[in-house]
Design an enzyme around this catalytic site. Structure first.
Site, PDB file in Angstrom:
ATOM      1  N   ARG A  51       1.041  -1.427   0.296  1.00  0.00           N
ATOM      2  CA  ARG A  51       0.109   0.414  -0.142  1.00  0.00           C
ATOM      3  C   ARG A  51       1.006   1.417  -0.094  1.00  0.00           C
ATOM      4  NH1 ARG A  51       2.216   2.306   3.531  1.00  0.00           N
ATOM      5  NH2 ARG A  51       0.731   4.372   4.121  1.00  0.00           N
ATOM      6  N   GLY A  52       0.287   2.559  -0.059  1.00  0.00           N
ATOM      7  CA  GLY A  52       0.983   3.577  -0.190  1.00  0.00           C
ATOM      8  C   GLY A  52       0.760   3.902  -1.783  1.00  0.00           C
ATOM      9  N   ALA A  53       0.583   5.234  -1.931  1.00  0.00           N
ATOM     10  CA  ALA A  53       0.561   5.401  -3.379  1.00  0.00           C
ATOM     11  C   ALA A  53       1.831   5.218  -4.597  1.00  0.00           C
ATOM     12  CB  ALA A  53       0.222   7.087  -3.716  1.00  0.00           C
ATOM     13  N   ARG A  94      -7.591  -0.090  -6.407  1.00  0.00           N
ATOM     14  CA  ARG A  94      -7.701   0.846  -5.810  1.00  0.00           C
ATOM     15  C   ARG A  94      -7.869   1.750  -6.244  1.00  0.00           C
ATOM     16  NH1 ARG A  94      -4.259   0.886  -0.184  1.00  0.00           N
ATOM     17  NH2 ARG A  94      -6.246   2.568  -0.022  1.00  0.00           N
ATOM     18  N   GLN A 203      -1.895   3.337   9.806  1.00  0.00           N
ATOM     19  CA  GLN A 203      -0.973   2.909   8.992  1.00  0.00           C
ATOM     20  C   GLN A 203       0.055   3.889  10.002  1.00  0.00           C
ATOM     21  OE1 GLN A 203      -3.475   3.475   7.916  1.00  0.00           O
ATOM     22  NE2 GLN A 203      -3.972   2.910   5.882  1.00  0.00           N
ATOM     23  N   ASP A 244      -2.329  10.349  -2.373  1.00  0.00           N
ATOM     24  CA  ASP A 244      -2.584   9.876  -3.152  1.00  0.00           C
ATOM     25  C   ASP A 244      -3.022   9.979  -4.608  1.00  0.00           C
ATOM     26  OD1 ASP A 244      -3.041   8.376  -0.318  1.00  0.00           O
ATOM     27  OD2 ASP A 244      -2.639   7.042  -1.482  1.00  0.00           O
ATOM     28  N   ASN A 254      -5.576  12.999   0.514  1.00  0.00           N
ATOM     29  CA  ASN A 254      -4.372  11.688   0.876  1.00  0.00           C
ATOM     30  C   ASN A 254      -5.678  10.738   2.444  1.00  0.00           C
ATOM     31  OD1 ASN A 254      -1.763  10.857   1.626  1.00  0.00           O
ATOM     32  ND2 ASN A 254      -2.059  12.073   3.603  1.00  0.00           N
ATOM     33  N   LYS A 255      -5.238  10.456   3.409  1.00  0.00           N
ATOM     34  CA  LYS A 255      -5.292   9.520   3.855  1.00  0.00           C
ATOM     35  C   LYS A 255      -6.512  10.249   4.787  1.00  0.00           C
ATOM     36  CE  LYS A 255      -4.845   5.456   4.790  1.00  0.00           C
ATOM     37  NZ  LYS A 255      -6.261   5.258   3.304  1.00  0.00           N
TER      38      LYS A 255
HETATM   39  O1  MRU Z   1      -4.721   3.655   2.065  1.00  0.00           O
HETATM   40  P1  MRU Z   1      -3.063   3.413   2.165  1.00  0.00           P
HETATM   41  O2  MRU Z   1      -1.942   3.376   3.273  1.00  0.00           O
HETATM   42  O3  MRU Z   1      -2.095   3.236   0.767  1.00  0.00           O
HETATM   43  O4  MRU Z   1      -2.815   5.250   2.386  1.00  0.00           O
HETATM   44  C1  MRU Z   1      -1.203   6.052   1.861  1.00  0.00           C
HETATM   45  C2  MRU Z   1      -2.063   7.023   2.243  1.00  0.00           C
HETATM   46  O5  MRU Z   1      -2.683   7.892   2.355  1.00  0.00           O
HETATM   47  C3  MRU Z   1       0.185   7.798   1.902  1.00  0.00           C
HETATM   48  O6  MRU Z   1      -0.529   8.846   2.449  1.00  0.00           O
HETATM   49  C4  MRU Z   1      -0.265   8.156   0.619  1.00  0.00           C
HETATM   50  O7  MRU Z   1      -0.177   6.884  -0.595  1.00  0.00           O
HETATM   51  C5  MRU Z   1       1.207   8.587   0.588  1.00  0.00           C
HETATM   52  S1  MRU Z   1       3.089   7.448  -0.046  1.00  0.00           S
HETATM   53  C6  MRU Z   1       3.946   7.942  -0.482  1.00  0.00           C
END
Ligand code: MRU
Length: 354
Positions: A51-53, A94, A203, A244, A254-255
């Protein structure tokens, strides 16, 4: 625990398959999952093993290669048609992080632009996935350096608040927001990281805290509802988060919980930085209201592990991301420099977006 200073690479091409750090098991277990089929990669993205963009983008690029490898035909046109199917499957995992769509587009472009046999196309696809992986690591290091340049000059050692995990685990390695933190730490500019736990999937508590511990970076975990109090008490000098998807006007998804952090930071005159690669900017969307927001299963809210938290009769709403309006963002830190959100298009689109 891994040895201190150990590099964290969440997506690795090893021999003939991909190794993913299983992020659903951290911090209690450090486990690698071997992925050798496209379908398994799609599931790993959907279930957030990865996970994470940017990390999703790298994983999807390898997923495209794995899917290509499974295609049997030697006919180029049939191959490309089936590769489009592979792309559709991976895109369905996603919806919010644009890096997923960006990486798949890069892979399709390689397939269409490579001249030669189907076997040559497959070889070119693996090379492109490996390049996306390697470039993301370089990009994160550059973001870290650019971010260091715009952090507040005082105090000498900063307390930085971050949300979710935008670290090595969320990228090819090093991280975006945590890349800035890492650079600040390496240059003696960091006192402490405040890590929001980041409900519902935690996270921050699980992954950001784990990364900081690996490197000996002082970290204090707080629940999301404590961030405003910490800012009011003067415990936070800057907020740095990842992204994201960033719309052309700088509005940033973002999250979930990022928007409220930005509002509180503004109220307390604390700079609020978004750290992200240019591949996270979606110049096709003019504002953040067009960004698709993923909704996840209610079980993420009503249970922690095996413990049910709520009465059975209630309803749930579980958006995984929110959109922070551009005026709340001090600067967007990219690998090419830090820009006011209003300048993204003028400074980056023509120069760096193919
Ligand atoms: O749902 P996730 O854990 O994939 O969400 C991640 C985030 O929101 C991060 O802040 C974002 O992807 C940036 S990662 C460098």
């Amino acid at each position: 625990m891994m040895s201190p200073q150990a590099q964290v690479y969440p997506v690795i091409w090893y021999e003939d398959s991909v190794l993913l750090i299983d992020q659903t098991r951290l911090p209690n277990e450090y486990t690698l999952v071997e992925i050798s089929r496209c379908e398994d990669m799609a599931e790993a993205i959907k279930t957030m093993i990865v996970r994470g963009a940017p990390a999703i983008g790298v994983a999807a690029a390898y997923g495209m290669y794995l899917g290509a490898r499974e295609i049997q035909t030697q006919d180029r046109e049939q191959f490309l048609t089936q590769l489009e199917e592979v792309a559709r499957r991976l895109r369905s995992t996603r919806p919010t992080a644009v890096n997923l769509f960006w990486a798949i587009a890069q892979m399709l472009r390689t397939a269409y632009e490579t001249i030669g046999s189907v076997e040559q196309l497959k070889t070119a696809l693996l090379k492109t996935a490996q390049n996306i992986n390697a470039e993301d690591l370089q990009t994160c290091r550059a973001i870290g350096d650019r971010g260091l340049e715009v952090l507040p000059a005082t105090p000498d050692k900063l307390n930085i608040l971050t949300h979710c995990n935008a670290g090595a685990l969320a990228t090819a390695g090093y991280g975006t927001a945590l890349g800035v933190v890492r650079s600040a730490w390496a240059n003696g500019r960091l006192a402490r990281v405040y890590a929001d736990e980041t409900r519902p999937r935690l996270q921050g508590a699980k992954l950001t805290a784990w990364e900081c511990v690996q490197e000996g970076i002082p970290v204090t975990v707080i629940t999301d509802s404590m961030a405003a109090h910490c800012m009011q008490r003067g415990l936070v000098n800057a907020v740095v988060v990842g992204a994201d998807r960033i719309a052309a006007n700088g509005d940033t998804a973002n999250k979930i919980g990022t928007y409220s952090l930005a509002l509180v930071a503004k109220a307390h005159n604390i700079p609020f930085f978004v750290a992200a690669p240019v591949s996270t900017i979606d110049f096709e969307l003019s504002t953040g209201s067009e960004i698709p927001i993923e909704e996840r299963d209610p079980s993420e809210i009503y249970a922690i592990g095996d413990t049910i938290l709520t009465p059975a009769e209630v309803e749930f709403y579980n958006p995984a991301f929110d959109v922070t309006p551009a005026p709340l963002i001090t600067a967007i830190v990219t690998e090419h420099g830090a820009f006011a959100p209003s300048l993204l298009q003028a400074q980056l689109q023509d120069r760096y977006v193919a």
